[in-house]
Design a protein around this motif. Structure first.
Motif: not given
Lengths: 223, 226, 361
Positions: B92-105
């Motif tokens: 889900l790469h496009d979503l990951h570009k937006v949320l990527g920073l916050f997933i580890p959170l």
């Protein structure tokens, strides 16, 4: 707290031993590590592929597809700038001739670096420039993004002689490019960065354009 | 409330909501809710982690000892989040570009550790899974609500980018509510998130107070009849 | 409401009311306001009226929601003054909705949400200014050159209405940056002050206020007169203004002596931007500043220091609003640590010991 959970049951004595607890923690760590390794292996290729797609997408904005028949990522060069920093140059090949090059340039904006990708054809004209990353003021300086304003398209087709040296500046400084109302520093930085990119092309023209033939004797083999 | 599942659902969605009642998980909440779509994306990822973590902790509750439970819970949650992060980056790469920073959170989302400790580690698997689902759904509700409020005020749109995340079929969700809107940046920036959250919390309390009053009145009305 | 009431009991009663304080502050603001309205003409007057009216309307609506009586709270003049102060800090030809959005933020978000008059932690006008600045940077940094009423270049009433209500863009020839913004931009380009300042900065013009800038902030002289009037009437004490202006001037002098080509001197900083209106009318707000004498000195000095730091090294050319808000946030802390001595007790709150001649341990 969770002692109460086990109150009703008979507690095997071994549960209280340090060895059991250390083993438990160690066991969980090993399972966790194994899962992460498996996850990494399962996704590595796909993630690498996505990264390449991202890069190709931004390169595709500054190098039209009709200009080349090669894989832009496969034929890159590493050059060194005057200040010692290294720059990766992506080359668009048509047959064995270099039709265009693209590389990243950086300007000093109002709030930090502005990274741009700049595409230049083999006669030294700008094919396109796009902002990759910036931290300019939203609503003022972000008009450099093509999604917000088509200001950046003004550079298409320009080269070092067009406009003249004095013309490579914003209108406020006597140049040819518009500034934004309320923001002068940002467009100034972009104009300077693109001019610097063209000067880099000029200085390294031979290296950028000629070496394709030497490196790739057989196009099939290089693939 | 005799049915334990109804109780769990009510707790997770409203009475003991992660944000409304426990004020947890504010860091990812305020960071991603610039649009309703981003809120939904992080919410769904959180639901997945909460349900899976709940099931695992509940399954393993027999062998985990109290002394080492916290590091084990943290390990479980961290592994799950890392796997979600890798999976989203790959598929889900496009979503990951937006949320990527916050997933580890999500790892630092104290709500997940909190539910593992206070609920899943002492309940059967089915209930733990349902609790994770409901807590996650309650969190998602707030994420989407706050994201929608900030997106409407900030950019005049709703569910921008939903097609990108949920597939083209869902792009009908993308609405431009206010055409030619100039945008109100404050709402999208973090301070606007705090202000909007404050008003939403106030709104929740107004609703609760009204419900209490109605319940009291119903009680008064019922008493003479009985 | 007087900031003077920090001594211990017994207190003598004085005829001080919220209403009287607000009236005196408005009276003190009047010369600078009238000057600004004359200098920037009809669009400024319309913006001023819209902003003040929106502040009153927002106050009335909030009171209705809170179930409080509207009349006594509206009549105390605090909403009127908040709207007034906000309007003075806006670019004079800003569109009408800037004033409305700002007034709603000031009254609803910064004041009524905290519980209304006397309860707010932050200065409402400054909250609104910061919110507008980060939300609408274009509108909030589009200033105009002065075009006094009835002069040739000034727009008439209809033209003015067209500008304020968005039917007509501001003529390009009239737009310009403020002095602070212009100097910041030029310095950023590597220019030195001796190249830049002579053509941009004239202390006399800045003092009188015949320059571009916010609606009511240009005339240093008239704001100073208003401030002195408030001091004379004992609405404010000397501590915050003096500490603020003193620390700003001290920082400017120090940096100017170190490198006169890149750091402007104290006169430039004292006369420019919102320095004087903040020193006398905004930082002295009794609700959001410390109560004790030493606390006020600390508060004022902190604001002055932050103004200098933000103007010189941070991202915005003018830092007054940010500086005031940051120190507002410190006010409870200052009040906690700097307590006035209670009559009959020492600074730590212990009773004074008169019986023993031995020094206390």
């Amino acid at each position: 707290m969770s002692l109460e959970v086990h109150k009703g049951r008979a507690h095997p004595v071994y549960r209280e031993r340090v060895g059991y607890q250390a083993g438990l923690l160690g066991g969980f760590s090993m399972v966790a590590a194994a899962l992460l390794v498996m996850g990494n292996i399962a996704t590595r290729d796909a993630i690498e592929q996505r990264r390449a797609e991202d890069l190709l997408a931004s390169l595709g904005q500054v190098i039209p597809a009709r200009l080349h028949d090669n894989d832009l990522l496969a034929d890159s060069l590493m050059l060194t700038r005057e200040d010692g920093s290294e720059v990766v140059v992506y080359r668009a090949l048509s047959g064995l001739d270099v039709a265009a090059v693209a590389y990243q340039v950086t300007g000093q904006g109002y709030a930090g670096d502005i990274d741009l990708i700049l595409g230049i054809d083999n006669r030294g004209r700008v094919l396109g420039a796009r902002v990759l990353a910036h931290a300019e003021t939203p609503g003022l300086g972000d008009k450099i993004e093509v999604a917000r304003d088509d200001w950046i398209l003004d550079f298409d087709g320009r080269s070092l002689g067009d406009p003249t040296d004095a013309g490579w500046a914003v209108k406020k400084d006597g140049g040819e490019f518009d500034q934004f109302s309320g923001a002068t520093i940002t467009p100034r930085a972009v104009v300077r960065a693109i001019k610097g990119g063209l000067e880099f092309f000029d200085a390294h023209r031979d290296g950028l354009l000629a070496s394709a033939v030497i490196q790739r004797t057989d196009p099939e083999e290089a693939k | 409330m005799s049915n334990p599942y109804a109780r769990i659902a009510r707790d997770g969605l409203w009475d003991n909501n992660v944000v409304f009642a426990q004020s947890l998980a504010l860091c990812p909440l305020l960071a991603v809710t610039g649009t309703a779509t981003n809120g939904l994306g992080l919410g769904l990822a959180s639901v997945f982690v909460m349900v899976t973590a709940g099931v695992l902790v509940s399954l393993l509750r027999g062998i985990i000892t109290p002394q080492v439970r916290i590091p084990v819970f943290v390990l479980i949650i961290a592994v799950l989040v890392t796997l979600v992060d890798l999976g989203m980056n790959a598929w889900l790469h496009d979503l990951h570009k937006v949320l990527g920073l916050f997933i580890p959170l999500i790892v630092t989302n104290c709500a997940i550790l909190g539910r593992a400790e206070s609920f899943a580690s002492r309940q059967p698997v089915a209930r733990a899974a349902f609790d994770g689902l409901m807590m996650g759904a309650g969190f998602t509700l707030v994420l989407v609500l706050l994201g929608a409020v900030r997106e409407i005020i900030g950019s005049g749109t709703l569910f921008q980018g939903a097609g990108l995340m949920l597939g083209e079929a869902m792009s009908f969700l993308e609405l431009t509510l206010i055409p030619d809107y100039r945008g109100f940046l404050l709402a999208i920036l973090p301070p606007g998130g705090f202000i909007a959250l404050g008003f939403i919390l106030a709104g929740k309390r107004v609703l609760d107070a009204r419900a209490d009053r109605r319940a009291a009145r119903a009680l008064d009305g019922a008493a003479p009849a009985a | 409401m007087s900031a003077n009431s920090t001594t211990a009991a017994p207190h003598a009663h004085a005829p001080v009311s919220v209403q009287r304080t607000m009236r005196l502050v408005m009276l003190a603001l009047l010369p600078a306001t009238l000057f600004g309205l004359w200098q920037f003409g009809w669009p400024a007057l319309l913006l001023f009226v819209v902003t003040v009216a929106a502040a009153m309307a927002a106050e009335a609506a909030s009171l209705a929601v809170a179930g409080k009586p509207a009349r006594p709270y509206l009549a105390d003049g605090s909403a009127l003054l908040t709207g007034w102060l906000l309007a003075l800090t806006l670019p004079p030809w800003a569109p009408w909705w800037i004033g409305v959005v700002g007034a709603v933020i000031a009254i609803v978000v910064a004041k009524q949400v905290f519980g209304g008059i006397g309860q707010n932690l932050f200065n409402p006008a400054m909250v609104a200014r910061v919110a507008l600045l980060i939300s609408f940077p274009l509108e909030m940094t589009s200033f105009v050159t002065p075009a006094p009423l009835f002069s040739g270049a000034a727009p008439g009433l209809l033209e003015g209405a067209a500008i304020t209500f968005g039917a007509m863009p501001v003529p390009d020839a009239m737009t310009g940056a403020t002095l602070l913004g212009e100097v910041r931009t030029e310095l950023g380009e590597g220019a030195t002050l001796s190249q830049v300042l002579p053509s941009l900065f004239d202390p006399l013009e800045s003092g009188l206020g015949t320059i571009g800038g916010s609606l009511g902030e240009t005339s240093a002289l008239l704001l100073l007169l208003g401030g002195l009037f408030l001091l004379y009437k004992r609405v404010i004490t000397w501590r915050i203004p003096v500490a603020l202006l003193g620390s700003l001037a001290a920082m400017a002098t120090l940096m100017h002596l170190l490198d006169p080509q890149h750091y402007a001197g104290p006169v430039y900083h004292l006369l420019s931007g919102s320095t004087l209106i903040a020193a006398f009318f905004i930082a002295t707000d009794p609700v959001t500043s410390p109560v004790s004498a030493r606390g006020q000195l600390l508060f004022g000095a902190g604001v002055g220091l932050l103004i200098y730091v933000i103007r010189t090294w941070a991202g915005y050319p003018e830092g007054v609003a940010f500086a005031v808000l940051l120190m507002n946030a410190c006010t409870p802390l200052i009040d906690h640590w700097v307590k006035p001595r209670i009559y009959g007790r020492d600074r730590r709150g212990e009773p004074l010991d008169y019986t023993s001649t031995e020094p206390r341990r």
